[in-house]
Design a protein around this motif. Sequence first.
Motif, PDB file in Angstrom:
ATOM      1  N   VAL A   1      31.314  38.113 -41.774  1.00  0.00           N
ATOM      2  CA  VAL A   1      30.694  38.086 -40.445  1.00  0.00           C
ATOM      3  C   VAL A   1      29.246  37.614 -40.537  1.00  0.00           C
ATOM      4  O   VAL A   1      28.805  36.747 -39.764  1.00  0.00           O
ATOM      5  CB  VAL A   1      30.768  39.481 -39.787  1.00  0.00           C
ATOM      6  N   LEU A   2      28.498  38.178 -41.483  1.00  0.00           N
ATOM      7  CA  LEU A   2      27.075  37.839 -41.597  1.00  0.00           C
ATOM      8  C   LEU A   2      26.853  36.398 -42.048  1.00  0.00           C
ATOM      9  O   LEU A   2      25.800  35.816 -41.781  1.00  0.00           O
ATOM     10  CB  LEU A   2      26.386  38.797 -42.573  1.00  0.00           C
ATOM     11  N   ASN A   3      27.846  35.818 -42.742  1.00  0.00           N
ATOM     12  CA  ASN A   3      27.699  34.445 -43.225  1.00  0.00           C
ATOM     13  C   ASN A   3      28.321  33.411 -42.302  1.00  0.00           C
ATOM     14  O   ASN A   3      28.223  32.212 -42.587  1.00  0.00           O
ATOM     15  CB  ASN A   3      28.324  34.320 -44.626  1.00  0.00           C
ATOM     16  N   TRP A   4      28.943  33.833 -41.220  1.00  0.00           N
ATOM     17  CA  TRP A   4      29.668  32.899 -40.352  1.00  0.00           C
ATOM     18  C   TRP A   4      28.718  31.828 -39.788  1.00  0.00           C
ATOM     19  O   TRP A   4      28.963  30.629 -39.934  1.00  0.00           O
ATOM     20  CB  TRP A   4      30.356  33.643 -39.218  1.00  0.00           C
ATOM     21  N   VAL A   5      27.646  32.246 -39.172  1.00  0.00           N
ATOM     22  CA  VAL A   5      26.687  31.284 -38.613  1.00  0.00           C
ATOM     23  C   VAL A   5      25.921  30.550 -39.713  1.00  0.00           C
ATOM     24  O   VAL A   5      25.823  29.313 -39.685  1.00  0.00           O
ATOM     25  CB  VAL A   5      25.723  31.980 -37.632  1.00  0.00           C
ATOM     26  N   PRO A   6      25.357  31.243 -40.709  1.00  0.00           N
ATOM     27  CA  PRO A   6      24.603  30.519 -41.745  1.00  0.00           C
ATOM     28  C   PRO A   6      25.419  29.467 -42.492  1.00  0.00           C
ATOM     29  O   PRO A   6      24.876  28.412 -42.853  1.00  0.00           O
ATOM     30  CB  PRO A   6      24.156  31.645 -42.696  1.00  0.00           C
ATOM     31  N   ALA A   7      26.710  29.719 -42.744  1.00  0.00           N
ATOM     32  CA  ALA A   7      27.519  28.735 -43.465  1.00  0.00           C
ATOM     33  C   ALA A   7      27.639  27.444 -42.667  1.00  0.00           C
ATOM     34  O   ALA A   7      27.521  26.339 -43.218  1.00  0.00           O
ATOM     35  CB  ALA A   7      28.909  29.305 -43.749  1.00  0.00           C
ATOM     36  N   ARG A   8      27.853  27.556 -41.385  1.00  0.00           N
ATOM     37  CA  ARG A   8      27.976  26.370 -40.538  1.00  0.00           C
ATOM     38  C   ARG A   8      26.620  25.711 -40.329  1.00  0.00           C
ATOM     39  O   ARG A   8      26.530  24.478 -40.252  1.00  0.00           O
ATOM     40  CB  ARG A   8      28.635  26.768 -39.216  1.00  0.00           C
ATOM     41  N   LEU A   9      25.575  26.526 -40.265  1.00  0.00           N
ATOM     42  CA  LEU A   9      24.224  25.986 -40.161  1.00  0.00           C
ATOM     43  C   LEU A   9      23.859  25.217 -41.432  1.00  0.00           C
ATOM     44  O   LEU A   9      23.234  24.144 -41.367  1.00  0.00           O
ATOM     45  CB  LEU A   9      23.234  27.123 -39.927  1.00  0.00           C
ATOM     46  N   THR A  10      24.268  25.728 -42.584  1.00  0.00           N
ATOM     47  CA  THR A  10      24.019  25.031 -43.845  1.00  0.00           C
ATOM     48  C   THR A  10      24.709  23.675 -43.857  1.00  0.00           C
ATOM     49  O   THR A  10      24.137  22.669 -44.305  1.00  0.00           O
ATOM     50  CB  THR A  10      24.507  25.877 -45.033  1.00  0.00           C
ATOM     51  N   ALA A  11      25.948  23.645 -43.381  1.00  0.00           N
ATOM     52  CA  ALA A  11      26.674  22.376 -43.311  1.00  0.00           C
ATOM     53  C   ALA A  11      25.943  21.379 -42.417  1.00  0.00           C
ATOM     54  O   ALA A  11      25.844  20.187 -42.742  1.00  0.00           O
ATOM     55  CB  ALA A  11      28.093  22.612 -42.794  1.00  0.00           C
ATOM     56  N   ILE A  12      25.420  21.862 -41.304  1.00  0.00           N
ATOM     57  CA  ILE A  12      24.662  20.988 -40.403  1.00  0.00           C
ATOM     58  C   ILE A  12      23.415  20.455 -41.099  1.00  0.00           C
ATOM     59  O   ILE A  12      23.094  19.260 -41.011  1.00  0.00           O
ATOM     60  CB  ILE A  12      24.290  21.744 -39.113  1.00  0.00           C
ATOM     61  N   LEU A  13      22.706  21.322 -41.803  1.00  0.00           N
ATOM     62  CA  LEU A  13      21.477  20.906 -42.488  1.00  0.00           C
ATOM     63  C   LEU A  13      21.767  19.849 -43.550  1.00  0.00           C
ATOM     64  O   LEU A  13      21.040  18.851 -43.671  1.00  0.00           O
ATOM     65  CB  LEU A  13      20.812  22.123 -43.134  1.00  0.00           C
ATOM     66  N   ILE A  14      22.837  20.053 -44.334  1.00  0.00           N
ATOM     67  CA  ILE A  14      23.195  19.065 -45.355  1.00  0.00           C
ATOM     68  C   ILE A  14      23.565  17.744 -44.701  1.00  0.00           C
ATOM     69  O   ILE A  14      23.132  16.669 -45.129  1.00  0.00           O
ATOM     70  CB  ILE A  14      24.356  19.586 -46.223  1.00  0.00           C
ATOM     71  N   ALA A  15      24.367  17.828 -43.644  1.00  0.00           N
ATOM     72  CA  ALA A  15      24.814  16.603 -42.981  1.00  0.00           C
ATOM     73  C   ALA A  15      23.647  15.851 -42.347  1.00  0.00           C
ATOM     74  O   ALA A  15      23.494  14.638 -42.527  1.00  0.00           O
ATOM     75  CB  ALA A  15      25.866  16.943 -41.928  1.00  0.00           C
ATOM     76  N   VAL A  16      22.802  16.567 -41.603  1.00  0.00           N
ATOM     77  CA  VAL A  16      21.689  15.931 -40.897  1.00  0.00           C
ATOM     78  C   VAL A  16      20.695  15.319 -41.883  1.00  0.00           C
ATOM     79  O   VAL A  16      20.129  14.254 -41.623  1.00  0.00           O
ATOM     80  CB  VAL A  16      20.989  16.954 -39.978  1.00  0.00           C
ATOM     81  N   SER A  17      20.491  15.956 -43.030  1.00  0.00           N
ATOM     82  CA  SER A  17      19.525  15.443 -44.001  1.00  0.00           C
ATOM     83  C   SER A  17      20.087  14.281 -44.818  1.00  0.00           C
ATOM     84  O   SER A  17      19.383  13.738 -45.673  1.00  0.00           O
ATOM     85  CB  SER A  17      19.076  16.566 -44.947  1.00  0.00           C
ATOM     86  N   HIS A  18      21.323  13.884 -44.528  1.00  0.00           N
ATOM     87  CA  HIS A  18      21.927  12.745 -45.220  1.00  0.00           C
ATOM     88  C   HIS A  18      22.408  11.706 -44.207  1.00  0.00           C
ATOM     89  O   HIS A  18      21.602  10.946 -43.691  1.00  0.00           O
ATOM     90  CB  HIS A  18      23.048  13.215 -46.150  1.00  0.00           C
ATOM     91  N   ALA A  19      23.673  11.714 -43.879  1.00  0.00           N
ATOM     92  CA  ALA A  19      24.212  10.665 -43.004  1.00  0.00           C
ATOM     93  C   ALA A  19      24.261  11.082 -41.537  1.00  0.00           C
ATOM     94  O   ALA A  19      24.839  10.374 -40.717  1.00  0.00           O
ATOM     95  CB  ALA A  19      25.616  10.271 -43.477  1.00  0.00           C
TER      96      ALA A  19
END
Length: 302
Positions: free
Chosen positions: A196-214
């Motif tokens: 539960v506590l990682n649900w938002v951060p995991a998806r936020l991390t994916a966004i950060l990786i994606a946005v900082s690349h392609a």
Amino acid sequence: MSTACVLVGAMLLDAALGEPRWLWQRLPHPAVLMGRMIGMADARFNTGEMRRLKGVLVVVGLVLGALLLGKVIGLFGWLPELLLAAILLAQRSLVDHVRAVGDGLRLSLGDGRRMVSRIVSRDTAAMDQSAVARSAIESGAENLSDGVIAPAFWFLIGGLPGLLVYKVVNTADSMIGYRSETYLKFGWAAARLDDVLNWVPARLTAILIAVSHAGLSQWRDIRADAGLHRSPNAGWPEAAMARALGISLAGPRAYDGKMQSFPFVNPQGRKTLSAEDVDAACTALWRSWALTLAAAVVLALF
């Protein structure tokens, strides 16, 4: 001082100093102290009947204790909060450990296996070069979420109490949150609350990786790949990292001598990996960290 300002300072301090070995050779790291408490609770309560209830009560106690400790430390002002937040963020340490695998691979396959065995729980003795590199990159992506973005997120949401609650639950999950006969019931609450506590951060991390690349042009593919992962959260940063680097992650691996057939994340990506791919992953970790820092600066200003 605002929570966002404290977070900016903590991120910069962690990036500059990492984990000073001289300090933790003399004092127990806060995460080690958390681990000791959880270990004592495991030894004391993970026996007999009603193990699930006992596990729930242990997690409740850990959460309440973390909340109280965070409130007490907060009474002493922003400096103790900044120092403790810097200690509990793990960006510099994470990158150092992942980069060490690439450096090891440049020396020999055996050195690469030895270094990756320090950061993954799977069997490493029979890994080839690609498996070693893949394991390091997966660990880097997942721990960017667990060790950096999630702590920063919960610090922004709940201050030091929020950060301590997250860290103690995440530590409990890493120690007792297994689907084994020993922990299936007792570790159930820790594992579910960590999800539960990682649900938002995991998806936020994916966004950060994606946005900082392609950018987010591959978001639909990232979401689909994340669904292939056995974890409801770990697949998101791994899928984003795989797409950012153009490689395949996950796939078959061995635990305790037994090969398990997990699907590849981004199966069309390149599967022959090397130390250079580990270096690229480290660059991706820093780019995602920089984007997080920029967001914290914006919040601190406004």
